[in-house]
Scaffold this motif. Structure first.
Motif, short mmCIF file in Angstrom:
data_model
loop_
_atom_site.label_atom_id
_atom_site.label_comp_id
_atom_site.label_asym_id
_atom_site.label_seq_id
_atom_site.Cartn_x
_atom_site.Cartn_y
_atom_site.Cartn_z
N ARG A 222 -5.71 -6.30 1.82
CA ARG A 222 -6.22 -6.84 0.37
C ARG A 222 -4.70 -8.42 0.38
O ARG A 222 -5.16 -8.92 -0.19
N VAL A 229 0.91 -1.84 4.83
CA VAL A 229 0.07 -0.53 4.66
C VAL A 229 0.16 -0.19 4.50
O VAL A 229 1.30 0.42 5.74
N GLN A 394 -1.99 -0.34 0.03
CA GLN A 394 -3.59 0.40 1.04
C GLN A 394 -3.42 1.22 1.71
O GLN A 394 -2.49 0.72 2.68
#
Length: 524
Positions: A222, A229, A394
């Motif tokens: 994102r 991440v 994420q």
């Protein structure tokens, strides 16, 4: 404050130690790095802390480099090298007495090398002590690297070899820095899906990948490369920012090419009369870089003007201000699009600063001071601090990638070096065989098994195929690779035949003495 800058310096050299020779050309790589990069870095850390500057920097120190830092033989030779440079500077003061511009430079070099020597001695000639000190103060986060900088994706035919590179690295870090590493620099930034499971096993919390490693992850991150991440294992991955890298790395657009900066390739080892400079060359008498360089880049032609340190220093300050301004504008834009503070990850080879780009260490000093005093948009941070502030990230499948030409291993696997991998894969297979066949070895058998592991690890260094590809010192790279494979193969057969040559083993243990607490069982 809108966002963060994470500066990462990757510090690595292959293990080069040749006690069988009085002096050895390739050991110069280490001596130059100590005098031109690692001591100057410690000096600016000292200055910044003393001046009350709040800064953060991340450094990876490879286990091979830390082993060289603490080796008594290399310490003696490194100090002797610095002393010879000081002696040469004193001779240069006499030779240049009627050349004001060069005499001033000789005085400048004398002062510089003297402070380098004094700093080196102050840390007991073991720079691990210095870097550990600044980690303990909280301004520096030290992370580890694969044990001998093996290119992990190309070793994955034998997963045990990948695990050993990581496990031995973590063990070495704990012994040297007296704590567990939080992060790792994967050699050549090369990541292969699944390798994060090995990192998790050994307590590693994060690693770095090149830009496309995150951009092509699934699902697409994102926040692009401006936030970490998590892999499925829970280990975090940080991605390299292209823009900040280009400003420094680029041969055409990067700061190091400014005409005021020192010219790397004009060295007194080549410029001065042979009989005069010969005592400062190697025993074979061949001309080489000595470390005193009197000229600046000047322009794209062969014509070079004398170096003016004051002008170069002013330019370094100017470039530091420009770099900071660019990061401010970058973070302002990113912050307007994100619901968290972005982090710009800017990784570089440590030896770019000081060795290749002489003024690079001064650039860092000015950059940290300017960020501290001259703006309120960005702040320097370490990966651990960012993960503490933003523990939820994420989860993606990070893409296979490396840095270097084209970004997918091509530098380390091509027609110049592909022949090495069948030997590495076979040796890895045999090491696993030995570890399983002799689970509880003692005495000379255990010594032979541990040395077999060292020889395999040394053969796996990514430096050898890199040098073969670039063509810089191919003969030495081929020699080293073959030597370690042959040593491993001899030990393998001696172990299986029950006829270990103790003299041969003792010689290897003396010459290739890194990883004193290695345990061959890491390959089981």
């Amino acid at each position: 404050m809108l966002g963060y800058l994470n500066l990462v310096l990757h510090a690595h050299l292959p293990f080069v130690r040749h006690p069988e020779y009085e002096d050895f050309f390739e050991e110069d790589w280490f001596y130059e790095a100590v005098a031109e990069t690692y001591v100057p870095l410690l000096q600016i850390y000292e200055a910044l802390v003393k001046e009350g500057v709040d800064f953060r920097i991340t450094m990876s120190i490879s286990p091979t480099l830390s082993a060289m830092f603490e080796d008594k033989l290399l310490q003696d030779r490194c100090l002797a090298r610095i002393e010879r440079l000081i002696d040469l500077c004193r001779k240069e003061l006499v030779r240049t007495q009627f050349q004001p511009e060069f005499n001033k430079l000789a005085q400048w070099y004398l002062g510089r090398f003297t402070t380098v020597r004094d700093t080196y001695l102050r840390y007991g000639r073991n720079l691990n002590h210095g870097f550990r000190h600044f980690q303990d103060t909280g301004v520096l986060e030290l992370i580890t690297v694969g044990a001998t900088h093996g290119f992990l994706p190309l070793l994955s035919v034998n997963p045990e070899c990948v695990r050993a590179q990581i496990g031995v690295a973590v063990q070495s870090y704990k012994r040297v820095f007296e704590r567990a590493p939080r992060g790792i620099w994967l050699p050549e930034c090369a990541y292969m899906p699944g390798h994060d499971e090995f990192l998790k096993e050994f307590g590693i919390r994060y690693f770095f990948v090149d830009t496309h490693g995150l951009l092509f992850a699934k699902p697409r991150p994102r926040y692009s490369v401006y936030a970490p991440v998590y892999c499925q294992s829970g280990v975090a991955a940080f991605g390299r920012d292209v823009e900040s890298s280009k400003q420094v790395w680029s041969a055409k657009e990067g700061y190091p090419g400014d005409y005021n900066y020192r010219e790397f390739y004009r060295d007194v080892g080549w410029d001065l009369e042979y009989d005069y400079i010969k005592p400062y060359l190697h025993k074979d008498g061949k001309r080489c870089f000595v470390g005193i360089k009197y000229y600046r880049i000047t322009g794209p032609t062969e014509h070079k003007e004398p170096y003016v340190p004051e002008n170069a220093l002013a330019k370094a300050a100017e470039h530091a201000g420009h770099f900071m301004w660019c990061r401010e504008k970058q973070v302002e834009y990113l912050a307007s699009l994100m619901d968290r503070k972005p982090v710009v990850v800017a990784p570089y080879d440590a030896e770019l600063y000081g060795h290749w780009w002489h003024e690079g260490v001064d650039f860092l000093y000015f950059l940290f001071k300017k960020i501290h005093y001259d703006q309120e948009t960005i702040k320097t941070i370490t990966p651990s601090e960012y993960l503490k502030e933003y523990p939820e990230n994420q989860v993606v499948d990070v893409n296979f990638s490396s840095w270097g030409w084209k970004g997918y291993c091509e530098v380390w696997l091509n027609g110049s070096n592909d022949w090495i991998y069948r030997h590495l894969h076979k040796a890895g297979e045999r090491m696993v065989e030995l570890a399983r066949k002799y689970p509880d070895a003692q005495g000379i058998l255990r010594r032979a098994l541990n040395q077999s592991a060292r020889e395999l690890l040394l053969a796996e260094s990514s430096d050898w195929p890199f040098i073969m590809h670039t063509g810089t010192d191919v003969e030495y790279a081929v020699k080293r690779f073959r030597e370690h494979i042959i040593n491993f193969t001899k030990l393998y057969h001696q172990i299986l035949d029950g006829k270990i040559d103790e003299a041969f083993l003792a010689d290897l243990e003396y010459r290739h003495n890194l990883f004193p607490d290695i345990d061959y069982q890491i390959y089981r």
